[in-house]
Design a protein around this motif. Structure first.
Motif, PDB file in Angstrom:
ATOM      1  N   ALA A 128      44.361 -12.286  38.482  1.00  0.00           N
ATOM      2  CA  ALA A 128      44.857 -13.309  37.563  1.00  0.00           C
ATOM      3  C   ALA A 128      46.345 -13.088  37.328  1.00  0.00           C
ATOM      4  O   ALA A 128      46.963 -12.179  37.896  1.00  0.00           O
ATOM      5  CB  ALA A 128      44.085 -13.257  36.252  1.00  0.00           C
ATOM      6  N   GLU A 129      46.911 -13.924  36.463  1.00  0.00           N
ATOM      7  CA  GLU A 129      48.321 -13.792  36.123  1.00  0.00           C
ATOM      8  C   GLU A 129      48.541 -12.538  35.283  1.00  0.00           C
ATOM      9  O   GLU A 129      47.604 -11.917  34.795  1.00  0.00           O
ATOM     10  CB  GLU A 129      48.792 -15.030  35.350  1.00  0.00           C
ATOM     11  N   GLY A 130      49.801 -12.194  35.098  1.00  0.00           N
ATOM     12  CA  GLY A 130      50.145 -11.058  34.255  1.00  0.00           C
ATOM     13  C   GLY A 130      50.165  -9.757  35.025  1.00  0.00           C
ATOM     14  O   GLY A 130      50.299  -9.729  36.256  1.00  0.00           O
ATOM     15  N   LEU A 131      50.017  -8.655  34.299  1.00  0.00           N
ATOM     16  CA  LEU A 131      50.057  -7.319  34.878  1.00  0.00           C
ATOM     17  C   LEU A 131      48.640  -6.804  35.094  1.00  0.00           C
ATOM     18  O   LEU A 131      47.846  -6.719  34.157  1.00  0.00           O
ATOM     19  CB  LEU A 131      50.815  -6.358  33.951  1.00  0.00           C
ATOM     20  N   SER A 132      48.324  -6.478  36.342  1.00  0.00           N
ATOM     21  CA  SER A 132      47.048  -5.853  36.674  1.00  0.00           C
ATOM     22  C   SER A 132      47.331  -4.455  37.208  1.00  0.00           C
ATOM     23  O   SER A 132      48.234  -4.272  38.028  1.00  0.00           O
ATOM     24  CB  SER A 132      46.298  -6.662  37.735  1.00  0.00           C
ATOM     25  N   GLN A 161      56.206  -0.999  29.671  1.00  0.00           N
ATOM     26  CA  GLN A 161      56.759  -2.154  28.945  1.00  0.00           C
ATOM     27  C   GLN A 161      57.447  -3.124  29.911  1.00  0.00           C
ATOM     28  O   GLN A 161      57.277  -4.345  29.812  1.00  0.00           O
ATOM     29  CB  GLN A 161      57.755  -1.666  27.898  1.00  0.00           C
ATOM     30  N   ARG A 162      58.196  -2.553  30.825  1.00  0.00           N
ATOM     31  CA  ARG A 162      58.941  -3.424  31.747  1.00  0.00           C
ATOM     32  C   ARG A 162      58.015  -4.106  32.752  1.00  0.00           C
ATOM     33  O   ARG A 162      58.234  -5.260  33.133  1.00  0.00           O
ATOM     34  CB  ARG A 162      60.029  -2.608  32.445  1.00  0.00           C
ATOM     35  N   LEU A 163      56.994  -3.418  33.196  1.00  0.00           N
ATOM     36  CA  LEU A 163      56.022  -4.071  34.066  1.00  0.00           C
ATOM     37  C   LEU A 163      55.313  -5.208  33.330  1.00  0.00           C
ATOM     38  O   LEU A 163      55.058  -6.270  33.908  1.00  0.00           O
ATOM     39  CB  LEU A 163      54.999  -3.052  34.572  1.00  0.00           C
ATOM     40  N   ALA A 164      55.008  -4.973  32.043  1.00  0.00           N
ATOM     41  CA  ALA A 164      54.368  -6.029  31.250  1.00  0.00           C
ATOM     42  C   ALA A 164      55.311  -7.211  31.071  1.00  0.00           C
ATOM     43  O   ALA A 164      54.892  -8.378  31.112  1.00  0.00           O
ATOM     44  CB  ALA A 164      53.930  -5.472  29.901  1.00  0.00           C
ATOM     45  N   ARG A 165      56.597  -6.924  30.849  1.00  0.00           N
ATOM     46  CA  ARG A 165      57.578  -8.012  30.734  1.00  0.00           C
ATOM     47  C   ARG A 165      57.653  -8.802  32.032  1.00  0.00           C
ATOM     48  O   ARG A 165      57.704 -10.029  32.032  1.00  0.00           O
ATOM     49  CB  ARG A 165      58.955  -7.441  30.387  1.00  0.00           C
ATOM     50  N   LEU A 166      57.641  -8.082  33.162  1.00  0.00           N
ATOM     51  CA  LEU A 166      57.630  -8.767  34.452  1.00  0.00           C
ATOM     52  C   LEU A 166      56.383  -9.624  34.588  1.00  0.00           C
ATOM     53  O   LEU A 166      56.427 -10.743  35.126  1.00  0.00           O
ATOM     54  CB  LEU A 166      57.667  -7.754  35.593  1.00  0.00           C
ATOM     55  N   GLY A 167      55.246  -9.109  34.115  1.00  0.00           N
ATOM     56  CA  GLY A 167      53.988  -9.839  34.222  1.00  0.00           C
ATOM     57  C   GLY A 167      53.988 -11.143  33.459  1.00  0.00           C
ATOM     58  O   GLY A 167      53.145 -12.021  33.726  1.00  0.00           O
ATOM     59  N   GLY A 168      54.899 -11.279  32.519  1.00  0.00           N
ATOM     60  CA  GLY A 168      55.008 -12.546  31.802  1.00  0.00           C
ATOM     61  C   GLY A 168      55.717 -13.611  32.612  1.00  0.00           C
ATOM     62  O   GLY A 168      55.703 -14.792  32.234  1.00  0.00           O
ATOM     63  N   LYS A 169      56.337 -13.217  33.747  1.00  0.00           N
ATOM     64  CA  LYS A 169      57.092 -14.172  34.563  1.00  0.00           C
ATOM     65  C   LYS A 169      56.524 -14.317  35.969  1.00  0.00           C
ATOM     66  O   LYS A 169      56.558 -15.403  36.547  1.00  0.00           O
ATOM     67  CB  LYS A 169      58.555 -13.731  34.640  1.00  0.00           C
ATOM     68  N   VAL A 170      56.025 -13.215  36.518  1.00  0.00           N
ATOM     69  CA  VAL A 170      55.402 -13.244  37.849  1.00  0.00           C
ATOM     70  C   VAL A 170      54.139 -12.399  37.799  1.00  0.00           C
ATOM     71  O   VAL A 170      53.922 -11.644  36.855  1.00  0.00           O
ATOM     72  CB  VAL A 170      56.363 -12.712  38.945  1.00  0.00           C
ATOM     73  N   GLN A 171      53.318 -12.520  38.818  1.00  0.00           N
ATOM     74  CA  GLN A 171      52.130 -11.681  38.899  1.00  0.00           C
ATOM     75  C   GLN A 171      52.532 -10.278  39.349  1.00  0.00           C
ATOM     76  O   GLN A 171      53.273 -10.114  40.312  1.00  0.00           O
ATOM     77  CB  GLN A 171      51.137 -12.279  39.897  1.00  0.00           C
ATOM     78  N   VAL A 172      52.040  -9.265  38.640  1.00  0.00           N
ATOM     79  CA  VAL A 172      52.383  -7.881  38.946  1.00  0.00           C
ATOM     80  C   VAL A 172      51.096  -7.088  39.152  1.00  0.00           C
ATOM     81  O   VAL A 172      50.180  -7.132  38.326  1.00  0.00           O
ATOM     82  CB  VAL A 172      53.216  -7.233  37.820  1.00  0.00           C
ATOM     83  N   LEU A 173      51.043  -6.363  40.268  1.00  0.00           N
ATOM     84  CA  LEU A 173      49.958  -5.419  40.547  1.00  0.00           C
ATOM     85  C   LEU A 173      50.581  -4.039  40.652  1.00  0.00           C
ATOM     86  O   LEU A 173      51.559  -3.847  41.387  1.00  0.00           O
ATOM     87  CB  LEU A 173      49.247  -5.763  41.857  1.00  0.00           C
TER      88      LEU A 173
END
Length: 551
Positions: free
Chosen positions: A21-25, A472-484
């Motif tokens: 899904a979207e966000g940080l996984s 924190q920064r990975l979570a911030r990225l997850g608000g804009k793109v999908q992050v795994l």
């Protein structure tokens, strides 16, 4: 973004279907559970180099399928469309790895080359890790990121168009120079030919007329003597006509004396003399018709022979000489005009070069402004990542003119005060490189990023506040793109919106890697394991729950 990943018979994975899904996984698990295998399988679907060792022992082949949901205007769809691939709906990338080392690639069930698969995959996913970064290795990518950060898309496109116009103008000059050089080589021949044919002035049909007239004159020459002899016999000094006329007159006077006897003779004589007169008149008329000037025949022959000589010289029929003269005249005019035409093309090329240099110069100025802002933004992210003594800088230098302008951009770092700055990919250690990349991605998340970012253990070797800053920064990225993110840090895992546990389980006579999404309670247990190790204590569970509540 990546919505589904299906893996069949890859190393320890026999069968695996994951949804994202979207966000940080985050993906966690003990060392050796199969996290690297999962990333290798994903990379295979994105166009990475195949390897027979990836196929599960005993299986004839392995297969990985990745399903992406991206906007219709995404560059990946453009690449697919250029490869004649149907792009309606999701983009489905599939790779088959055979045990003998061969691979096959498919996009939306259409076979494609690995190069096409790799190009599409690179536009969909960026993989960042301590030891490899597919997106930031080449300085060409650095320049594109500076342009994206600075909002220089329009200026960069203007430079590309100006470069294209300049290149086309230069090509036109080169072609004109080649044509003119060839024309110059033929120029002396053309001028001689035009002069000769202009003087000759050949006309269509002239050869036939001259040949017929010459034939007639030559025939007349042959019979002229016979006509003269006939005329001499009819009216010359030796002609019998006067004697015949005298005899006819004497008989005519005697006719009254013996009419029956003489009158038939008189009539016959008269008729004969009339016929002789007719013959003389006919011979006279023939002489007038056959009368010609031998000099005129000579002139006709000279003209005919000159035309035929020109025909042989230029290898065309006599009747085509007039058209050839016209073509040679036009070619000569083109040659004469070619100098002016070439000069005009040269001026156009100079104007195109000037326009390119103005556009490239303007872009260079904007790039330097954008690079300064990018450096400041990235450096502001470094202190919480335990890179407080480091400095990030964008090194801009001149390079050969090209479609992207005259700048070369490369990301440099200085890891400690007093050390020599250098290219980020060479100077930074594995852990430092990962954190520099994370800082860059946080700053560049809205520009120039693939829709899915994968971070492979970028928190390795750090903990506490630094790991939390990474989370924190990975979570911030997850608000804009999908992050795994594959992680060993509980502070990072606690920030995720979805958490997957990778583990090895018994499967038949062997083991297989399994991946399961975790709910709150299972997440707490996994975070407690990551905090405490093999023996999970109540204190570890409490700390894990606290991390989850904060995250």
């Amino acid at each position: 973004m990546l919505v589904q990943l299906s893996i069949r018979d890859i190393v320890l994975i026999d069968r695996l279907d994951l949804t994202f899904a979207e966000g940080l996984s985050v993906l966690t698990g003990e060392t050796g559970a199969g996290k690297s295998i999962l990333l290798d399988a994903a990379a295979l679907a994105l166009g990475a180099r195949g390897d027979a060792a990836l196929v599960r022992h005993g299986a004839p082949q392995g297969q990985v399928t990745a399903v992406f949901d991206v906007p219709m205007a995404h560059p990946a769809r453009t690449i697919a469309q250029e490869a004649a691939i149907d792009t309606d709906g999701d983009l489905i990338l599939r790779r088959i790895q055979f045990a003998d080392g061969r691979t096959r690639a498919f996009v939306n069930d259409q076979p494609v080359s690995v190069q096409v698969l790799r190009a599409i995959g690179a536009s969909l996913v960026e993989i960042h890790g301590q030891h490899a970064d597919r997106a930031l290795v080449e300085p060409e990518a650095h320049r594109a990121l500076v342009d994206a950060f600075g909002g220089l898309t329009v200026e960069a496109e203007a430079v590309r168009e100006a470069w294209k116009a300049w290149r086309q103008a230069r090509h036109a000059v080169e072609e004109a120079q080649d044509r003119l050089a060839k024309a110059r080589a033929d120029g002396d021949f053309l001028r001689h030919a035009v002069g000769e044919l202009t003087k000759l002035r050949p006309e269509p049909g002239e050869e036939t007329q001259l040949a017929e007239r010459r034939q007639s004159m030559m025939a007349s020459e042959k019979i002229a003597a016979d006509l003269a002899e006939a005329m001499d016999a009819l009216s010359g000094p030796t002609s019998a006509v006067p004697s015949l006329a005298s005899a006819w007159r004497r008989l005519e006077r005697r006719a009254p004396q013996a009419p029956d006897l003489v009158e038939p003779i008189v009539r016959a004589f008269g008729e004969a003399l009339d016929r002789i007169e007719d013959a003389r008149a006919a011979v006279e008329a023939a002489q007038r018709a056959a009368d010609f000037d031998p000099r005129e025949l000579e002139r006709f022959e000279e003209r005919l022979f000159a035309l035929r000589a020109a025909s042989r010289k230029y290898a065309v029929p006599v009747d085509s000489l007039a058209g050839l003269a016209g073509r040679f005249t036009a070619d000569l005019a083109t040659l004469d005009a070619g100098e002016d035409h070439l000069a005009g093309l040269g001026r156009a090329a100079a104007a195109a070069e000037s326009a390119y240099r103005v556009a490239a110069g303007r872009l260079s100025e904007r790039r330097r402004e954008a690079a300064a802002r990018l450096d400041a933004a990235v450096n502001a992210e470094l202190n919480p990542l335990k890179l407080d003594n480091a400095r990030f800088m964008t090194e801009l230098s001149g390079e050969q003119d090209g479609p992207s302008g005259s700048d070369r951009a490369e990301f440099w770092v200085q890891t400690n005060p007093g050390t020599r700055p250098g290219p980020m990919m060479k100077v930074a250690s594995g852990g430092e490189l990962s954190r520099f990349m994370l800082a860059l991605k946080v700053v560049l998340a809205d520009q120039g990023s693939a829709p899915t970012l994968v971070f492979d253990e970028i928190d390795s070797g750090v903990g506490g506040a630094v790991a939390d800053a990474i989370g924190q920064r990975l979570a911030r990225l997850g608000g804009k793109v999908q992050v795994l993110s594959v992680t060993h840090a509980p502070q990072v895992a606690a920030r995720a919106t979805r958490h997957y546990l990778i583990a090895k389980e018994a499967a038949g006579e062997g083991v297989a890697t399994r991946v399961r999404p975790l709910g709150f309670d299972r997440r707490r247990e996994e975070l407690a394991r990551m905090l405490a190790g093999e023996t999970i204590t109540d204190e570890a569970r409490a700390a894990a729950e606290k991390l989850l509540r904060v995250g």
